[in-house]
Write a protein that holds these residues in place. Sequence first.
Motif, short mmCIF file in Angstrom:
data_model
loop_
_atom_site.label_atom_id
_atom_site.label_comp_id
_atom_site.label_asym_id
_atom_site.label_seq_id
_atom_site.Cartn_x
_atom_site.Cartn_y
_atom_site.Cartn_z
N ILE A 179 0.84 -1.21 0.00
CA ILE A 179 0.00 0.00 0.00
C ILE A 179 0.86 1.25 0.00
CG2 ILE A 179 -1.66 1.34 1.36
CD1 ILE A 179 -2.87 -1.32 2.27
N VAL A 180 1.92 1.28 0.84
CA VAL A 180 2.81 2.44 0.90
C VAL A 180 3.45 2.69 -0.46
CG1 VAL A 180 4.97 3.31 1.88
CG2 VAL A 180 3.28 2.24 3.36
N ILE A 181 3.93 1.65 -1.11
CA ILE A 181 4.60 1.79 -2.41
C ILE A 181 3.62 2.31 -3.46
CG2 ILE A 181 5.68 0.51 -4.29
CD1 ILE A 181 6.87 -1.36 -2.11
N PHE A 182 2.39 1.79 -3.49
CA PHE A 182 1.40 2.26 -4.46
C PHE A 182 1.01 3.71 -4.19
CE2 PHE A 182 0.51 -2.22 -5.62
CZ PHE A 182 0.47 -2.06 -7.00
N VAL A 183 0.88 4.08 -2.92
CA VAL A 183 0.51 5.46 -2.59
C VAL A 183 1.59 6.42 -3.05
CG1 VAL A 183 0.14 7.07 -0.69
CG2 VAL A 183 -1.01 4.87 -0.68
N PHE A 184 2.85 6.08 -2.87
CA PHE A 184 3.94 6.94 -3.33
C PHE A 184 3.92 7.11 -4.85
CE2 PHE A 184 5.92 6.73 0.84
CZ PHE A 184 6.58 7.96 0.91
N HIS B 24 7.94 15.12 -3.91
CA HIS B 24 8.62 16.41 -3.86
C HIS B 24 9.65 16.44 -2.75
CE1 HIS B 24 5.16 18.64 -6.14
NE2 HIS B 24 5.81 17.77 -6.88
N HIS B 25 9.48 15.65 -1.71
CA HIS B 25 10.44 15.57 -0.63
C HIS B 25 11.53 14.57 -1.01
CE1 HIS B 25 8.13 17.94 2.24
NE2 HIS B 25 7.05 17.27 1.87
N THR B 26 12.79 14.97 -0.79
CA THR B 26 13.88 14.04 -1.08
C THR B 26 13.86 12.84 -0.16
OG1 THR B 26 15.33 15.35 0.36
CG2 THR B 26 15.36 15.86 -2.00
N THR B 27 13.26 13.00 1.02
CA THR B 27 13.18 11.87 1.94
C THR B 27 12.30 10.75 1.40
OG1 THR B 27 11.40 13.05 3.09
CG2 THR B 27 13.61 13.21 4.03
N SER B 28 11.48 11.06 0.39
CA SER B 28 10.64 10.02 -0.19
C SER B 28 11.48 8.91 -0.83
CB SER B 28 9.70 10.61 -1.24
OG SER B 28 10.42 11.12 -2.35
N TYR B 29 12.69 9.26 -1.30
CA TYR B 29 13.58 8.24 -1.85
C TYR B 29 13.92 7.20 -0.77
CZ TYR B 29 14.50 11.03 -6.07
OH TYR B 29 14.37 11.72 -7.25
N PHE B 30 14.24 7.70 0.42
CA PHE B 30 14.62 6.79 1.50
C PHE B 30 13.40 6.08 2.09
CE2 PHE B 30 17.96 10.13 1.59
CZ PHE B 30 19.03 9.32 1.27
N ILE B 31 12.27 6.77 2.15
CA ILE B 31 11.04 6.13 2.63
C ILE B 31 10.65 4.98 1.72
CG2 ILE B 31 8.58 6.45 3.04
CD1 ILE B 31 10.16 7.71 5.20
N GLN B 32 10.75 5.19 0.41
CA GLN B 32 10.43 4.11 -0.53
C GLN B 32 11.46 2.98 -0.45
OE1 GLN B 32 8.86 5.36 -4.54
NE2 GLN B 32 9.40 7.38 -3.82
N THR B 33 12.72 3.34 -0.22
CA THR B 33 13.75 2.30 -0.03
C THR B 33 13.42 1.44 1.18
OG1 THR B 33 15.45 3.72 -1.01
CG2 THR B 33 16.20 1.88 0.35
N MET B 34 13.00 2.08 2.28
CA MET B 34 12.59 1.34 3.47
C MET B 34 11.39 0.46 3.17
SD MET B 34 12.97 4.26 6.41
CE MET B 34 11.97 3.28 7.52
N ALA B 35 10.44 0.99 2.39
CA ALA B 35 9.23 0.22 2.08
C ALA B 35 9.57 -1.02 1.26
CB ALA B 35 8.23 1.10 1.32
N TYR B 36 10.46 -0.88 0.28
CA TYR B 36 10.85 -2.05 -0.52
C TYR B 36 11.62 -3.05 0.33
CZ TYR B 36 9.43 -0.04 -5.00
OH TYR B 36 8.69 0.45 -6.05
N ALA B 37 12.51 -2.55 1.21
CA ALA B 37 13.26 -3.46 2.09
C ALA B 37 12.32 -4.18 3.05
CB ALA B 37 14.32 -2.68 2.87
N ASP B 38 11.37 -3.45 3.63
CA ASP B 38 10.41 -4.08 4.55
C ASP B 38 9.51 -5.06 3.82
OD1 ASP B 38 11.41 -2.65 6.69
OD2 ASP B 38 9.98 -1.02 6.50
N LEU B 39 9.16 -4.75 2.57
CA LEU B 39 8.35 -5.68 1.78
C LEU B 39 9.11 -6.99 1.55
CD1 LEU B 39 5.90 -6.38 -0.01
CD2 LEU B 39 7.05 -5.22 -1.90
N LEU B 40 10.39 -6.89 1.27
CA LEU B 40 11.21 -8.09 1.08
C LEU B 40 11.38 -8.86 2.38
CD1 LEU B 40 13.96 -6.72 -1.34
CD2 LEU B 40 12.01 -8.20 -1.89
N VAL C 141 20.46 -8.10 6.29
CA VAL C 141 20.78 -7.07 5.30
C VAL C 141 19.60 -6.12 5.10
CG1 VAL C 141 21.23 -6.68 2.84
CG2 VAL C 141 22.52 -8.42 4.09
N LEU C 142 18.41 -6.67 5.00
CA LEU C 142 17.22 -5.85 4.77
C LEU C 142 16.94 -4.91 5.94
CD1 LEU C 142 14.88 -8.52 3.15
CD2 LEU C 142 16.09 -6.66 1.99
N LYS C 143 17.09 -5.41 7.15
CA LYS C 143 16.88 -4.54 8.31
C LYS C 143 18.00 -3.52 8.45
CE LYS C 143 13.85 -4.64 10.27
NZ LYS C 143 12.56 -3.99 9.90
#
Length: 348
Positions: free
Chosen positions: A48-53, A61-77, A111-113
């Motif tokens: 859901i987080v990945i689709f919303v982004f 617009h926030h550069t932190t969205s890059y890291f938030i999405q990285t966390m979301a992909y890592a947490d999904l894995l 690694v993911l955490k």
Amino acid sequence: MNSSLVGNQSGRPFCLLAVSYLETINFCLLEVVIIVFLMVLIISGNIIVIFVFHCAPLLNHHTTSYFIQTMAYADLLVGVSCLVPSLSLLHYPIVLSESLVCQIFGYVVSVLKSVSMASLACISIDRYIAITKPLTYNTLVTPWRLRICILTIWLYSCLVFLPSFHWGKPGYHGDVFQWCANSWNTDPYFTLFIVVMLYAPAAFIVCFTYFNIFRICQQHTKEINERRVRFSSQDGEAGDAQPCPDKRYAMVLFRITSVFYILWLPYIIYFLLESSDVYSNRVASFLTTWLAISNSFCNCVIYSLSNSVFQKGLKRLSGAICASCARQRVAKDSSTSRSKRSSNGCHV
């Protein structure tokens, strides 16, 4: 070839939480329920987080969205990798040996955490630069530098835990595999290596940056309010206190970071005690490990409840899904009967 879950001589399955074992079934009920429940929450929440982004351009617009999405992909894995111990506890046959599966699972989750922890540290650095150097922020933080930073996070996390195959147990194992519990021991020097190379630097960066962020925001708020009071007194109007605009967004990220370390703290303490041969308990290992892994779901919950832009994006995604369902229903009804029109639909 070993089974993923090898029973002992009595034929009884290896269960850490022995109170959950029932004679009528041949697997560890409580362990399966806990792991499958977390797996479903983690996978669904982060999808859901990945689709919303992807559906909310304002979030990017926030550069932190890059890291938030990285966390979301890592947490999904992380949620997907939880399928391995789930199948093991259910006696699903695995081609590889139990020892190799156990080591790969421990390495991958570690690694993911680690990626999540490093991303949180990078988010705090990003916010610190945005507040301390607002005029040069856009020149210092560029998209290609962010991509290089994310790539570095993944490579560094993979390298830090690579010695675990020969040095010692890295953690996030839960001892659901019998070989992990009996034959793969933690090494105090490897634990010290992980603390020095990952835990301590990340914790120091987060504490340092957020302490200074809130201190600077407090100073800015005080200066702004003093100016408002001065000008309002000259105009004969009462001025209201205005908080620092960056403080609210920093609070969202601070909550995510705080919950991250709160859920991790029991595991880190147990990991240190186990490595130093002070205390070792399989039940404590299981509970603290999966409590830390549950953070992969908490991130998306905190962000969705705290960020108004994210909430708007979630509503937009829900509205798009409902509109698609309504169109499909209308098309289906019109194909069966031209005179009938669908009166049911989703409204957001």
